[in-house]
Design an enzyme around this catalytic site. Structure first.
Site, PDB file in Angstrom:
ATOM      1  N   GLY A 181      50.063  27.825  48.720  1.00  0.00           N
ATOM      2  CA  GLY A 181      49.933  27.892  47.288  1.00  0.00           C
ATOM      3  C   GLY A 181      48.480  27.768  46.929  1.00  0.00           C
ATOM      4  O   GLY A 181      47.920  27.156  45.830  1.00  0.00           O
ATOM      5  N   HIS A 202      44.030  40.735  40.243  1.00  0.00           N
ATOM      6  CA  HIS A 202      43.204  41.737  40.574  1.00  0.00           C
ATOM      7  C   HIS A 202      43.720  42.938  39.978  1.00  0.00           C
ATOM      8  O   HIS A 202      45.026  43.130  39.688  1.00  0.00           O
ATOM      9  CB  HIS A 202      43.328  42.114  42.135  1.00  0.00           C
ATOM     10  CG  HIS A 202      42.667  41.002  42.860  1.00  0.00           C
ATOM     11  ND1 HIS A 202      43.123  40.652  44.340  1.00  0.00           N
ATOM     12  CD2 HIS A 202      41.499  40.325  42.803  1.00  0.00           C
ATOM     13  CE1 HIS A 202      42.437  39.628  44.866  1.00  0.00           C
ATOM     14  NE2 HIS A 202      41.248  39.431  43.923  1.00  0.00           N
ATOM     15  N   GLY A 242      46.329  31.470  39.855  1.00  0.00           N
ATOM     16  CA  GLY A 242      46.362  32.706  39.304  1.00  0.00           C
ATOM     17  C   GLY A 242      47.008  33.600  39.867  1.00  0.00           C
ATOM     18  O   GLY A 242      47.468  34.641  39.381  1.00  0.00           O
ATOM     19  N   ASN A 243      47.387  33.408  41.269  1.00  0.00           N
ATOM     20  CA  ASN A 243      48.528  34.449  41.982  1.00  0.00           C
ATOM     21  C   ASN A 243      49.809  33.779  41.961  1.00  0.00           C
ATOM     22  O   ASN A 243      50.088  32.838  42.740  1.00  0.00           O
ATOM     23  CB  ASN A 243      48.246  34.597  43.234  1.00  0.00           C
ATOM     24  CG  ASN A 243      48.865  35.568  44.334  1.00  0.00           C
ATOM     25  OD1 ASN A 243      49.940  35.653  43.964  1.00  0.00           O
ATOM     26  ND2 ASN A 243      48.145  36.049  45.205  1.00  0.00           N
ATOM     27  N   GLU A 267      35.486  40.735  44.592  1.00  0.00           N
ATOM     28  CA  GLU A 267      36.732  40.916  45.144  1.00  0.00           C
ATOM     29  C   GLU A 267      36.918  41.958  46.033  1.00  0.00           C
ATOM     30  O   GLU A 267      38.186  42.141  46.346  1.00  0.00           O
ATOM     31  CB  GLU A 267      37.913  40.592  44.238  1.00  0.00           C
ATOM     32  CG  GLU A 267      37.827  39.154  43.405  1.00  0.00           C
ATOM     33  CD  GLU A 267      38.172  38.035  44.197  1.00  0.00           C
ATOM     34  OE1 GLU A 267      39.089  37.972  44.902  1.00  0.00           O
ATOM     35  OE2 GLU A 267      37.192  37.003  44.224  1.00  0.00           O
ATOM     36  N   ASN A 313      53.427  35.174  49.553  1.00  0.00           N
ATOM     37  CA  ASN A 313      52.075  34.664  49.768  1.00  0.00           C
ATOM     38  C   ASN A 313      51.449  35.316  48.822  1.00  0.00           C
ATOM     39  O   ASN A 313      50.169  35.222  48.475  1.00  0.00           O
ATOM     40  CB  ASN A 313      51.405  34.589  50.865  1.00  0.00           C
ATOM     41  CG  ASN A 313      51.028  33.161  51.167  1.00  0.00           C
ATOM     42  OD1 ASN A 313      51.011  32.321  50.262  1.00  0.00           O
ATOM     43  ND2 ASN A 313      50.527  33.007  52.504  1.00  0.00           N
ATOM     44  N   ARG A 343      37.979  36.937  38.312  1.00  0.00           N
ATOM     45  CA  ARG A 343      37.524  36.686  39.550  1.00  0.00           C
ATOM     46  C   ARG A 343      36.355  37.584  39.746  1.00  0.00           C
ATOM     47  O   ARG A 343      35.335  37.588  40.458  1.00  0.00           O
ATOM     48  CB  ARG A 343      38.506  36.848  40.778  1.00  0.00           C
ATOM     49  CG  ARG A 343      39.588  35.880  40.734  1.00  0.00           C
ATOM     50  CD  ARG A 343      40.502  35.947  41.971  1.00  0.00           C
ATOM     51  NE  ARG A 343      41.799  35.124  41.655  1.00  0.00           N
ATOM     52  CZ  ARG A 343      42.619  35.020  42.544  1.00  0.00           C
ATOM     53  NH1 ARG A 343      42.504  35.669  44.019  1.00  0.00           N
ATOM     54  NH2 ARG A 343      43.690  34.302  42.504  1.00  0.00           N
ATOM     55  N   ASP A 351      44.273  45.656  41.505  1.00  0.00           N
ATOM     56  CA  ASP A 351      45.482  46.608  42.174  1.00  0.00           C
ATOM     57  C   ASP A 351      46.933  46.012  41.812  1.00  0.00           C
ATOM     58  O   ASP A 351      47.843  46.331  42.833  1.00  0.00           O
ATOM     59  CB  ASP A 351      45.066  46.519  43.589  1.00  0.00           C
ATOM     60  CG  ASP A 351      45.261  45.170  44.552  1.00  0.00           C
ATOM     61  OD1 ASP A 351      45.533  44.325  43.810  1.00  0.00           O
ATOM     62  OD2 ASP A 351      44.807  45.233  45.466  1.00  0.00           O
ATOM     63  N   ALA A 407      52.944  34.725  42.785  1.00  0.00           N
ATOM     64  CA  ALA A 407      53.675  34.619  44.134  1.00  0.00           C
ATOM     65  C   ALA A 407      53.392  33.498  44.961  1.00  0.00           C
ATOM     66  O   ALA A 407      53.950  32.681  45.613  1.00  0.00           O
ATOM     67  CB  ALA A 407      53.702  35.902  44.786  1.00  0.00           C
ATOM     68  N   CYS A 437      47.371  45.486  48.904  1.00  0.00           N
ATOM     69  CA  CYS A 437      46.581  44.106  49.497  1.00  0.00           C
ATOM     70  C   CYS A 437      46.424  44.218  50.802  1.00  0.00           C
ATOM     71  O   CYS A 437      45.383  43.692  51.199  1.00  0.00           O
ATOM     72  CB  CYS A 437      47.244  42.604  49.043  1.00  0.00           C
ATOM     73  SG  CYS A 437      47.458  42.491  47.480  1.00  0.00           S
TER      74      CYS A 437
END
Length: 446
Positions: free
Chosen positions: A20, A249, A24-25, A174, A364, A213, A251, A27, A370
């Site tokens: 973890g 991001h 901000g992500n 990024e 993750n 980011r 994407d 998942a 990605c």
């Protein structure tokens, strides 16, 4: 000039675990502290690479990094033998040990920003390594990423390499996860679209919950380094509201291929204006721009984040149409699958869906997009790439056997302090560099 888009996927590392680490992500943070399966993760990634290669798409492999990253721990004041360093950091700061053990380099969309030779002033393919300075566990990747890319793309006649931008928030970069390129044919000059989360100088709107980011200032620096024409470059801000909903991001909310941009209705700030600028600059190159916009009424931002519908790949097929590559999670969502089924049944540019099981990566926070770095190469440039990184039948078998020899099928944060894991990692990577013909790219090999 004819050219190919080659996807270089990241090979999942031996220390793949769920910590973890990426605020901000959604998942990533949701699956913190659950057991991971590094062997399965690596094999899922290899199967994706081989399947796409068998379908006729050009496919390369990027190696993982050395983890745990002992050099940075020594830089932070830990001393003694490697085993003593691991024991000390595990006792004093297990969170730090987890960070320096992250296998996040598997997500090679963050390795660098790449501009093809058709777009650059000197006619070479340009690489700028991402500094990833918003997250400590990712910021430590830059040096090895640079060494790796310089080893794979080593011919100075065809390739130009730039170091990561300064490790400051002002220059947060990024990589390709916030970069799109639109063109007619791959070998034609294109329009490069840089997507940023905030503008440090003069910006007024930025997210409030999660960090932005990528800065506009970093994107502008990459444009200058690559010698891009401002008349063929677009800077657009990601919608800060969707960043606050977990779209860390670009994407995660948009993906492009050739002249098609597949994106959510809420992907960009001032979206209509941004799309109009892209269309105008594409028109100046004699290419038609196609926007495939997904309405929020059909697919919410939450749906996009949970299924990674947009963290997909668009691949050009011989018939001129495109195939979209999505994770299994997109098929498991009835709303998303209904949308995709309708999308490919119409007469638009996308007429096929390919689904991959990438559960270990997805848990993750990383989907198909990605996992890959897109590099447009002419035939001459492709021939100049280190041959041992290009996927084929023999490499697929060799890498699967390599994974079977070295990878564990269960890993938790507690396992990271085991000095045997570091030994296994180094032995595996030393062999991998010989398999792929990369030379001594890791600190322990110096």
């Amino acid at each position: 000039m004819s050219a190919y888009e080659v996807n270089f996927d990241g090979l999942v590392g031996l220390t793949h675990h769920y910590a973890g680490l990426s605020f901000g992500n959604v998942a990533s943070t949701s699956n913190k502290n659950t057991p991971a399966n590094p062997k399965l993760a690596a094999k899922q990634g290899l199967q994706k690479m081989k399947t796409l290669s068998d379908m006729g798409f050009k496919q390369g492999v990027l190696p993982p990094q050395e983890r745990p990253h002992i050099p940075v721990l020594r830089q932070l004041g830990f001393s003694g033998t490697d085993a003593q360093v691991l024991a000390a950091v595990a006792k004093r700061s297990p969170q730090l040990l987890s960070a320096v053990s992250s296998a996040s380099s598997m997500w090679t969309a963050n390795a660098a920003t790449v501009s093809p030779s058709a777009d650059t002033a000197d006619g070479r393919v340009h690489f700028t390594v991402a500094n990833l300075n918003n997250k400590f566990h990712r910021a430590i990747e830059a040096d090895t990423t640079s060494t790796t890319l310089r080893s794979i793309f080593r011919n100075g006649t065809h390739f130009a390499h730039h170091a990561a931008l300064p490790q400051q928030a002002l220059m947060g970069d990024e990589g390709a996860a916030n970069h799109n390129r639109l063109c007619g044919e791959y070998g034609d000059a294109g329009v490069e679209v840089f997507v940023y989360g905030k503008q440090a100088f003069g910006g007024q709107v930025e997210p409030q919950r999660f960090p932005a980011r990528q800065t506009r200032e970093a994107s502008e620096a990459v444009m200058r380094l690559h010698g891009l024409d401002a008349g063929k470059t677009v800077f657009v801000q990601q919608d800060p509201d969707v960043i606050d909903q977990g779209v860390f991001h670009n994407d995660v909310i948009a993906v492009s291929n050739r002249n098609v941009l597949f994106h959510h209705q809420q992907a960009f700030l001032n979206q209509a204006q941004a799309l109009d600028e892209i269309a105008q600059k594409m028109s100046g190159l004699g290419a038609e721009f196609i926007s495939v916009e997904v309405p929020a009424a059909q697919i919410s931002v939450a749906d996009a984040v949970s299924t990674y519908l947009f963290n997909s790949q668009l691949l050009s097929k011989p018939d001129g149409k495109m195939m979209i590559v999505v994770p299994e999670e997109s098929r498991q969502s009835q709303r998303v699958w209904d949308y995709l089924s309708g999308l490919v049944s119409h007469s638009g540019p996308i007429n096929e869906v390919k689904v991959f099981d990438l559960r270990e990566s997805m848990r993750n926070g990383g989907g198909p997009a990605c996992l890959r770095l897109r590099v447009v190469l002419t035939e001459a440039e492709l021939q100049a790439v280190a041959p041992g990184v290009l996927m084929n039948d023999a490499l697929f078998v060799t890498l699967n056997n390599w994974v079977d020899r070295y990878y564990r099928d269960r890993l938790t944060e507690a396992d990271l302090a085991d000095p045997q894991l570091l030994i296994e990692n180094r032995q595996a990577l030393d062999e991998l560099t010989r398999i792929m013909g990369l030379g001594s790219i890791y600190p322990f090999q110096q």
